[in-house]
Every structure is written in C-alpha cells, then in structure tokens.
Design an enzyme around this catalytic site. Sequence first.
Site, short mmCIF file in Angstrom:
data_model
loop_
_atom_site.label_atom_id
_atom_site.label_comp_id
_atom_site.label_asym_id
_atom_site.label_seq_id
_atom_site.Cartn_x
_atom_site.Cartn_y
_atom_site.Cartn_z
N PRO A 9 96.42 -21.14 -89.02
CG PRO A 9 94.51 -22.09 -88.08
CD PRO A 9 95.70 -22.41 -88.90
CG ASN A 10 94.35 -17.33 -85.05
OD1 ASN A 10 93.75 -16.34 -85.49
ND2 ASN A 10 93.72 -18.41 -84.61
NE ARG A 17 97.70 -16.47 -81.50
CZ ARG A 17 97.62 -17.75 -81.79
NH1 ARG A 17 98.36 -18.26 -82.76
NH2 ARG A 17 96.82 -18.55 -81.12
CE1 TYR A 22 100.49 -20.00 -79.96
CE2 TYR A 22 99.49 -18.39 -78.49
CZ TYR A 22 99.44 -19.60 -79.14
OH TYR A 22 98.35 -20.42 -79.00
CG ASN A 71 102.88 -23.91 -86.13
OD1 ASN A 71 101.86 -24.47 -85.75
ND2 ASN A 71 103.50 -23.01 -85.39
CB ALA A 74 93.74 -23.96 -84.18
CG HIS A 77 95.03 -29.19 -81.43
ND1 HIS A 77 96.08 -29.91 -80.89
CD2 HIS A 77 95.42 -27.90 -81.45
CE1 HIS A 77 97.06 -29.07 -80.59
NE2 HIS A 77 96.69 -27.86 -80.92
CG ASP A 84 93.31 -38.02 -94.73
OD1 ASP A 84 93.91 -38.63 -93.82
OD2 ASP A 84 92.07 -38.09 -94.89
CD GLU A 95 103.30 -31.89 -84.94
OE1 GLU A 95 102.41 -31.44 -84.20
OE2 GLU A 95 103.65 -33.08 -84.97
CG HIS A 97 103.26 -27.22 -82.58
ND1 HIS A 97 102.11 -26.78 -83.19
CD2 HIS A 97 103.37 -28.54 -82.86
CE1 HIS A 97 101.53 -27.81 -83.80
NE2 HIS A 97 102.28 -28.88 -83.62
CG LEU A 98 105.59 -20.35 -82.61
CD1 LEU A 98 104.56 -19.29 -82.94
CD2 LEU A 98 107.00 -19.81 -82.76
CB SER A 99 103.10 -23.03 -77.23
OG SER A 99 102.11 -23.79 -77.89
NE ARG A 104 99.09 -23.48 -74.97
CZ ARG A 104 98.73 -22.69 -75.96
NH1 ARG A 104 99.40 -22.70 -77.10
NH2 ARG A 104 97.72 -21.87 -75.84
NE ARG A 108 96.07 -24.67 -76.94
CZ ARG A 108 95.72 -23.89 -77.95
NH1 ARG A 108 95.99 -24.24 -79.19
NH2 ARG A 108 95.10 -22.75 -77.72
#
Length: 140
Positions: A9-10, A17, A22, A71, A74, A77, A84, A95, A97-99, A104, A108
């Site tokens: 999402p997002n 953003r 990001y 990625n 959200a 978390h 699963d 996995e 992540h940009l950040s 953070r 998170r």
Amino acid sequence: MRVLVINGPNLNMLGKRPKEHYGTLTLDEINNLMIKEAGNAIHLDFFQSNCEGEIVSKIQQSLDYDAIIINPAAYTHTSVAIHDALEIFSGLKIEVHLSEVDNREDFRRINFVRDVCNICFSGGHEKSYLEAIKYLKKMM
C-alpha cells in the site's frame, strides 16, 4: 530466473510521499532501474496493490516463480496473512524497504514478514531494490 516484485500500500504514491523516508523516485522509475540491473539474467514481473487480500492471492498464484522481492509497506507491521502466504512460497524471498523501518516509529519495529524471508534490504531508498537484484544474481 523468474522473479515477482510485489509492492504494498501507498507505494503507488511514491514521488508524492515524504522524501526523507521514501526518496524522490516514482514506483515506475524504481521498476525501470530494477529492469536495467537485472539485465537478461532475471525476468521481472511487477505487482502493486493497496489491498492485503490481493497481495496474498498474488503470492498464492505465483508459486512457480523462482523468487519474490516484496515490500509489504504498512502490511509489514500488521499482516499475518502475508506472512502465512510467504511461508508457503518455496523460492527465495527478499524483503525490501525504502526507509530504515527498524529505526522509525515504535510501531514499525513489529515485523510479520522478516522471519519468513531469506534476507532484507532497507534504508537505501531505490538502492534497497537494486541490492535485492544483486543478491539474486549472486544466488543464481
């Protein structure tokens, strides 16, 4: 090697953003960088959804891929369902992540996908995705 890249999402809103977390690139621009980094050795398919169930279904439909780069955004978390689904997938799971999610906000620091993935790259903005491609090349 066939690889599915899943973005949660997002991430379709990248470029709008907060840039400190990001970066400045759009998701399409990141995807194009990944294609360049992959070259002819890796075939990439891309999927983005803001809906948890769609991500779970996509993972379930993709069991014939060699690897997944994900990625979950959200959902990292919150989603036992994505955890699963990834657990069922037998190929490499990366996995990204940009950040730097681990440094953070406190909420998170909960991560439902890390323990079912082979490796995580985070905090490098688009470079996190490129590191995932480099990792796959080493694993070939």
